[in-house]
Design an enzyme around this catalytic site. Structure first.
Site, PDB file in Angstrom:
ATOM      1  N   LYS A   1      -3.269  -2.676  16.336  1.00 46.53           N
ATOM      2  CA  LYS A   1      -3.972  -1.592  15.629  1.00 46.53           C
ATOM      3  C   LYS A   1      -4.857  -0.832  16.616  1.00 46.53           C
ATOM      4  CE  LYS A   1      -2.414  -2.203  11.461  1.00 46.53           C
ATOM      5  NZ  LYS A   1      -1.411  -1.230  10.940  1.00 46.53           N
TER       6      LYS A   1
ATOM      7  N   ASN B   1       7.416  -4.115  17.693  1.00 42.49           N
ATOM      8  CA  ASN B   1       7.591  -3.448  16.402  1.00 42.49           C
ATOM      9  C   ASN B   1       6.483  -2.437  16.132  1.00 42.49           C
ATOM     10  OD1 ASN B   1       8.735  -2.895  13.861  1.00 42.49           O
ATOM     11  ND2 ASN B   1       7.244  -4.244  12.882  1.00 42.49           N
TER      12      ASN B   1
ATOM     13  N   TYR C   1      -1.903  -8.949  16.183  1.00 34.93           N
ATOM     14  CA  TYR C   1      -1.820  -7.961  15.080  1.00 34.93           C
ATOM     15  C   TYR C   1      -2.983  -6.974  15.199  1.00 34.93           C
ATOM     16  CZ  TYR C   1      -3.042  -5.929  10.616  1.00 34.93           C
ATOM     17  OH  TYR C   1      -3.416  -5.027   9.640  1.00 34.93           O
TER      18      TYR C   1
ATOM     19  N   SER D   1      -7.013  -0.722  10.474  1.00 33.63           N
ATOM     20  CA  SER D   1      -7.646  -1.851   9.783  1.00 33.63           C
ATOM     21  C   SER D   1      -9.049  -2.087  10.315  1.00 33.63           C
ATOM     22  CB  SER D   1      -6.791  -3.106  10.012  1.00 33.63           C
ATOM     23  OG  SER D   1      -7.499  -4.264   9.614  1.00 33.63           O
TER      24      SER D   1
ATOM     25  N   LYS E   1       2.357  -7.367   9.738  1.00 36.33           N
ATOM     26  CA  LYS E   1       0.906  -7.397   9.476  1.00 36.33           C
ATOM     27  C   LYS E   1       0.356  -8.785   9.190  1.00 36.33           C
ATOM     28  CE  LYS E   1       0.478  -7.324   4.730  1.00 36.33           C
ATOM     29  NZ  LYS E   1      -0.601  -7.221   3.797  1.00 36.33           N
TER      30      LYS E   1
ATOM     31  N   ASN F   1      -2.880 -13.771   2.287  1.00 38.08           N
ATOM     32  CA  ASN F   1      -4.101 -13.138   1.784  1.00 38.08           C
ATOM     33  C   ASN F   1      -4.618 -13.834   0.520  1.00 38.08           C
ATOM     34  OD1 ASN F   1      -2.682 -10.099   2.877  1.00 38.08           O
ATOM     35  ND2 ASN F   1      -4.426 -11.086   3.805  1.00 38.08           N
ATOM     36  N   LEU F   2      -5.904 -13.665   0.298  1.00 37.71           N
ATOM     37  CA  LEU F   2      -6.591 -14.372  -0.785  1.00 37.71           C
ATOM     38  C   LEU F   2      -6.015 -14.064  -2.168  1.00 37.71           C
ATOM     39  CD1 LEU F   2      -8.953 -16.175  -1.761  1.00 37.71           C
ATOM     40  CD2 LEU F   2     -10.345 -14.085  -1.867  1.00 37.71           C
TER      41      LEU F   2
ATOM     42  N   ASP G   1     -10.958 -16.439  11.268  1.00 40.19           N
ATOM     43  CA  ASP G   1     -11.700 -15.714  10.225  1.00 40.19           C
ATOM     44  C   ASP G   1     -13.051 -15.244  10.746  1.00 40.19           C
ATOM     45  OD1 ASP G   1     -10.015 -15.628   8.078  1.00 40.19           O
ATOM     46  OD2 ASP G   1     -10.644 -17.540   7.248  1.00 40.19           O
TER      47      ASP G   1
ATOM     48  N   SER H   1       9.818  -6.148   2.047  1.00 45.03           N
ATOM     49  CA  SER H   1       9.652  -5.516   0.720  1.00 45.03           C
ATOM     50  C   SER H   1      11.025  -5.446   0.055  1.00 45.03           C
ATOM     51  CB  SER H   1       9.066  -4.106   0.873  1.00 45.03           C
ATOM     52  OG  SER H   1       9.933  -3.307   1.675  1.00 45.03           O
TER      53      SER H   1
ATOM     54  N   ILE I   1       0.842  -1.200   0.000  1.00 49.35           N
ATOM     55  CA  ILE I   1       0.000   0.000   0.000  1.00 49.35           C
ATOM     56  C   ILE I   1       0.876   1.248   0.000  1.00 49.35           C
ATOM     57  CG2 ILE I   1      -1.884   1.202   1.188  1.00 49.35           C
ATOM     58  CD1 ILE I   1      -2.524  -1.561   2.500  1.00 49.35           C
TER      59      ILE I   1
ATOM     60  N   LEU J   1      13.037  -2.776   4.855  1.00 55.81           N
ATOM     61  CA  LEU J   1      13.065  -3.802   3.797  1.00 55.81           C
ATOM     62  C   LEU J   1      12.885  -5.213   4.369  1.00 55.81           C
ATOM     63  CD1 LEU J   1      15.941  -2.306   1.599  1.00 55.81           C
ATOM     64  CD2 LEU J   1      13.466  -2.057   1.250  1.00 55.81           C
TER      65      LEU J   1
HETATM   66  C1  WQD Z   1     -10.015 -12.996   2.927  1.00 60.28           C
HETATM   67  C2  WQD Z   1     -10.966 -14.178   2.778  1.00 60.28           C
HETATM   68  C3  WQD Z   1     -10.304 -16.142   3.982  1.00 60.28           C
HETATM   69  C4  WQD Z   1      -6.727 -17.068   1.671  1.00 60.28           C
HETATM   70  C5  WQD Z   1      -6.544  -9.841   6.704  1.00 60.28           C
HETATM   71  C6  WQD Z   1      -6.263  -8.958   7.895  1.00 60.28           C
HETATM   72  C7  WQD Z   1      -6.557  -7.525   7.535  1.00 60.28           C
HETATM   73  C8  WQD Z   1      -5.729  -7.152   6.355  1.00 60.28           C
HETATM   74  C9  WQD Z   1      -6.133  -8.043   5.175  1.00 60.28           C
HETATM   75  C10 WQD Z   1      -3.513  -6.312   6.818  1.00 60.28           C
HETATM   76  C11 WQD Z   1     -11.196 -14.920   4.086  1.00 60.28           C
HETATM   77  C12 WQD Z   1     -10.305 -16.404   2.486  1.00 60.28           C
HETATM   78  C13 WQD Z   1      -7.877 -16.447   2.136  1.00 60.28           C
HETATM   79  C14 WQD Z   1      -6.821 -18.357   1.083  1.00 60.28           C
HETATM   80  C15 WQD Z   1      -9.194 -18.322   1.441  1.00 60.28           C
HETATM   81  N1  WQD Z   1      -4.360  -7.324   6.662  1.00 60.28           N
HETATM   82  N2  WQD Z   1      -9.078 -17.063   2.012  1.00 60.28           N
HETATM   83  N3  WQD Z   1      -8.066 -18.935   0.986  1.00 60.28           N
HETATM   84  O1  WQD Z   1      -8.353 -12.269   6.703  1.00 60.28           O
HETATM   85  O2  WQD Z   1     -10.066 -10.733   5.579  1.00 60.28           O
HETATM   86  O3  WQD Z   1      -7.917  -9.778   6.410  1.00 60.28           O
HETATM   87  O4  WQD Z   1      -5.821  -9.398   5.588  1.00 60.28           O
HETATM   88  O5  WQD Z   1      -3.707  -5.135   6.709  1.00 60.28           O
HETATM   89  O6  WQD Z   1      -6.212  -6.704   8.624  1.00 60.28           O
HETATM   90  O7  WQD Z   1      -7.127  -9.344   8.936  1.00 60.28           O
HETATM   91  O8  WQD Z   1      -7.910 -11.251   4.414  1.00 60.28           O
HETATM   92  O9  WQD Z   1      -7.166 -12.169   2.265  1.00 60.28           O
HETATM   93  O10 WQD Z   1      -6.500 -13.392   4.404  1.00 60.28           O
HETATM   94  O11 WQD Z   1      -8.858 -13.478   3.627  1.00 60.28           O
HETATM   95  O12 WQD Z   1     -10.303 -18.872   1.353  1.00 60.28           O
HETATM   96  O13 WQD Z   1      -5.825 -18.981   0.649  1.00 60.28           O
HETATM   97  O14 WQD Z   1     -10.366 -15.121   1.879  1.00 60.28           O
HETATM   98  O15 WQD Z   1     -10.826 -17.270   4.684  1.00 60.28           O
HETATM   99  O16 WQD Z   1     -12.526 -15.356   4.132  1.00 60.28           O
HETATM  100  P1  WQD Z   1      -8.649 -11.101   5.831  1.00 60.28           P
HETATM  101  P2  WQD Z   1      -7.521 -12.605   3.651  1.00 60.28           P
END
Ligand code: WQD
Length: 343
Positions: A157, A101, A153, A126, A86, A203-204, A302, A37, A13, A34
């Site tokens: 915040k 941190n 985490y 967040s 994070k 993350n997804l 979750d 990143s 971001i 770093l």
């Molecule tokens: C999203 C959805 C998972 C991976 C977190 C932090 C938030 C921010 C963003 C930092 C959920 C599903 C995920 C996968 C899946 N972080 N999923 N298979 O948990 O909403 O938020 O990341 O700033 O503060 O809490 O994001 O992308 O991990 O998950 O099914 O391989 O995707 O279960 O429903 P989340 P996410």
């Protein structure tokens, strides 16, 4: 034009925000240790903007060198503070690293703002501070109750928001804008910068694009037995460039003296909830890639569903996240293809 200090500015971001700031004419100095990143991000920023931001390899926990940074850049008028650990899961395993941190970094910055007469800070928060809002509080606005964090985490915040409130209460010279992000996704349209998770993505979206590129064997969908229309979790997926633009709006609002309160809080989301399966179906449609995924059990921690009521940010910041999700998902895929050398 004002100079902005961006901590964590080579991150996902942060780098997109630096591009938007520089495109608006701001001078930027990035500090980043770093740890999560790559320095090459500076090349991407320079290619997009046409000039290179100043950069110092610095850890916000390093008070003496952080103090020297402010002396070296006396024209810093505002800070955007992204630098933090994070990963939700990692924070459960290493809570003290997260508390040291994430909290220590902010405390150093706030102390040095007084020393060097820097008056404005934008803090990267967040939607995790809301936990799982109850039905009466969905879509979630800034007055929704803060719930006990589900991870260290998320707790950092919440604690950092309170530290900012207390600091501003005790020091009229410091103004703060707290931005509560929902789920940032996508990449700059140039595909020159984007999300670059170290190791296996949590993350997804990065997991989706890495599976689509063949880097991962298949995507696991964590549960389809939730109380949602298709059983999978719902989130508010916001284009990272739209999110970056909100930071520029927040800085402009403070520097122009338009901020009505010493601490202002905004939810940054699209206002639209999308399920995991909707995201996958849309990604398959726009990319034309057959995405292998399997429904597995729920992931611990979750929440079921959360999406923003962005009305306050729309009206007060004059900002709206309106990039169509198809375009956002394609931007993520273009970035992944460029990373992997796929045409
Ligand atoms: C999203 C959805 C998972 C991976 C977190 C932090 C938030 C921010 C963003 C930092 C959920 C599903 C995920 C996968 C899946 N972080 N999923 N298979 O948990 O909403 O938020 O990341 O700033 O503060 O809490 O994001 O992308 O991990 O998950 O099914 O391989 O995707 O279960 O429903 P989340 P996410």
């Amino acid at each position: 034009m004002a100079r902005i200090l961006v901590t964590g500015g080579t991150g996902y971001i942060g780098s997109h925000t630096v591009v938007c700031l520089m495109e608006q004419g701001y001078d930027v100095v990035i500090i980043d240790n770093l740890s999560n990143s790559n320095i090459e991000v500076l090349d991407g920023i320079e290619k997009i903007v046409g000039r290179r931001p100043d950069f110092e390899n610095l850890d916000c926990l390093d008070y003496p060198n952080l103090d020297r940074l402010f002396t070296r850049y006396p024209d810093i008028e505002a800070i955007i503070h992204f630098a933090a650990s994070k990963a939700v899961g990692e924070s459960v395993e290493k809570p003290l690293m997260y508390y040291r941190n994430n909290i220590g970094s902010l405390v150093n910055l706030l102390e040095l703002m007084s020393v060097h007469n820097v008056k404005h800070i934008v803090f990267s928060s967040s939607c995790t501070v809301y936990g799982q809002p109850d039905a009466a509080h969905l879509p979630v606005n800034e007055t929704a109750p803060i719930q006990k964090a589900l991870s260290p985490y998320g707790n950092t915040k919440q604690i950092n928001e309170e530290i900012i409130q207390d600091t501003c209460h005790s020091n009229a010279n410091i103004h703060a804008t707290i931005l509560r992000y929902f789920n940032p996704i996508g990449a700059h349209s140039s595909a020159l910068i984007g999300e670059l998770p170290n190791g296996v993505p949590n993350n997804l979206l990065p997991f989706v694009t890495q599976t689509a590129s063949g880097l991962r064997e298949k995507l696991r969908v964590f549960g389809d037995d939730y109380n949602t229309p298709d059983g999978s979790c719902i989130r508010d997926y916001i284009y990272v460039v739209d999110l970056a633009k909100a930071h520029v709006k927040a800085v402009e609002r403070m520097l122009s003296g338009k901020a009505e309160e010493q601490v202002e809080i905004f939810n940054l989301g699209t206002g639209r909830g999308l399920s995991v399966l909707e995201i996958l179906r849309t990604f398959i449609k726009v990319s034309g890639v057959h995405l292998k995924y399997e429904i597995v059990g729920r992931r611990e921690g979750d929440i079921e569903q959360v999406w923003a009521d962005p009305k306050r940010a729309n009206e007060v910041l004059g900002w709206k996240a309106d990039t169509p999700v198809e375009e956002v998902l394609l931007s993520a895929w273009n970035w992944e293809k460029r990373l992997r050398g796929i045409e």
